[in-house]
Design a protein around this motif. Structure first.
Motif, short mmCIF file in Angstrom:
data_model
loop_
_atom_site.label_atom_id
_atom_site.label_comp_id
_atom_site.label_asym_id
_atom_site.label_seq_id
_atom_site.Cartn_x
_atom_site.Cartn_y
_atom_site.Cartn_z
N PHE A 235 -45.74 81.53 -39.30
CA PHE A 235 -45.11 80.21 -39.21
C PHE A 235 -43.68 80.33 -39.76
N ARG A 236 -42.72 80.02 -38.95
CA ARG A 236 -41.32 80.25 -39.32
C ARG A 236 -40.54 78.97 -39.60
N CYS A 237 -40.99 77.84 -39.11
CA CYS A 237 -40.26 76.58 -39.30
C CYS A 237 -40.83 75.81 -40.49
N ILE A 238 -40.73 76.40 -41.67
CA ILE A 238 -41.32 75.81 -42.87
C ILE A 238 -40.23 75.26 -43.78
N THR A 239 -40.39 74.01 -44.18
CA THR A 239 -39.55 73.40 -45.20
C THR A 239 -40.40 73.20 -46.45
N PHE A 240 -39.99 73.78 -47.56
CA PHE A 240 -40.75 73.64 -48.81
C PHE A 240 -39.86 72.96 -49.85
N LYS A 241 -40.31 71.81 -50.34
CA LYS A 241 -39.54 71.05 -51.32
C LYS A 241 -40.33 70.98 -52.62
#
Length: 270
Positions: A235-241
């Protein structure tokens, strides 16, 4: 609505002679879009909660083009609560490194498949022009993350086909990925045609993960490990906040980040 293991994924309510458990899901609450209907997202509550509280939270977001579907999990005994009965998307002994590490022993795959199938069923009747997504908080986010792996691999853990082919967004707040290494291994260690397609689906699916650093229920490190497991799985389109000083709850800033990510990812008007 019920789900019986080994029944067709879109056949919630049916039962076959090989079924072991039937899951009775609670009431589903829907927040209708106030503007043009551009997207539908199923949002999953945390352990012991219900769809009504989720709908009340989501109704306050400034996202007039989204329809929110907020189901309620089955009522069942939960091992991590000493067998206490409450709403739960799947059974679990604990949230620990074993939920995100190589032994994977905490994962109730039958319950996960039932919940993921129920969610797919809720989205299956949406208009074809509407973008669809899955999100959730805590245990609900765990099912959302698990659904992402089902979508990528094209099947549930029991081998039954995963019916959605148009998933466009996944969100998991204060959560973790059940069976992270199992999903990673399935996507990385095979070279057949289905796996090649799985890698393509995984690489293009946008995922939003958020976690409070002070979370003492689902520790921050498990959220971070889950992001790593998803990335390692392709999975390459990951946003982690991450959020300093925040525990196991949501805050307005986090929900604003959710709204902004959805607007950008889904291309919503307004």
């Amino acid at each position: 609505m019920s789900y019986a293991q080994h029944s067709p994924p879109l056949g919630s309510g049916s039962k076959t002679p090989t079924s072991r458990r039937t899951f009775e899901f609670g009431k589903t609450h829907v927040v209708r879009p106030k503007g043009k209907h551009q997207a539908t997202i199923v949002w999953l509550h945390g352990l012991g909660d219900n769809g009504l509280s989720s709908s009340q939270l989501l109704e306050s977001l400034r996202l007039p083009n989204i329809k929110w579907i907020c189901p309620t999990a089955p009522i069942r005994p939960v091992k991590t609560l000493g067998g206490f009965t409450c709403t739960s998307w799947f059974d679990m002994r604990e949230v620990s490194s074993s939920s995100s590490s190589e032994n994977g022993g905490n994962d109730d795959w039958e319950g996960l498949d039932a919940s993921a199938s129920h969610i797919a069923n809720l989205l299956s009747t949406e208009p074809t022009h509407v973008k669809v997504g899955i999100g959730g908080f805590s245990m609900g986010g765990a099912v959302a993350a698990y659904s992402a792996t089902c979508y990528a691999m094209g099947s549930f853990s029991n081998g039954m086909p995963y019916p959605l082919s148009n998933l466009t967004s996944v969100l998991a707040l204060s959560s973790w990925l059940p069976g992270g290494p199992t999903c990673r291994t399935l996507l990385r260690n095979n070279n057949n045609v289905n796996t090649i397609h799985a890698k393509t689906r995984a690489a293009s699916l946008p995922i939003f993960l958020a976690h409070g650093i002070a979370d003492d229920v689902v520790l921050y490190k498990y959220g971070h490990q889950s992001a790593h497991s998803l990335y390692s799985a392709g999975f390459r389109c990951i946003t982690f906040k991450s959020y300093d000083g925040i525990g196991h709850y949501t805050i307005p800033t986090e929900m604003d980040d959710v709204a902004n990510w959805l607007k950008s990812n889904l291309g919503l008007e307004g």
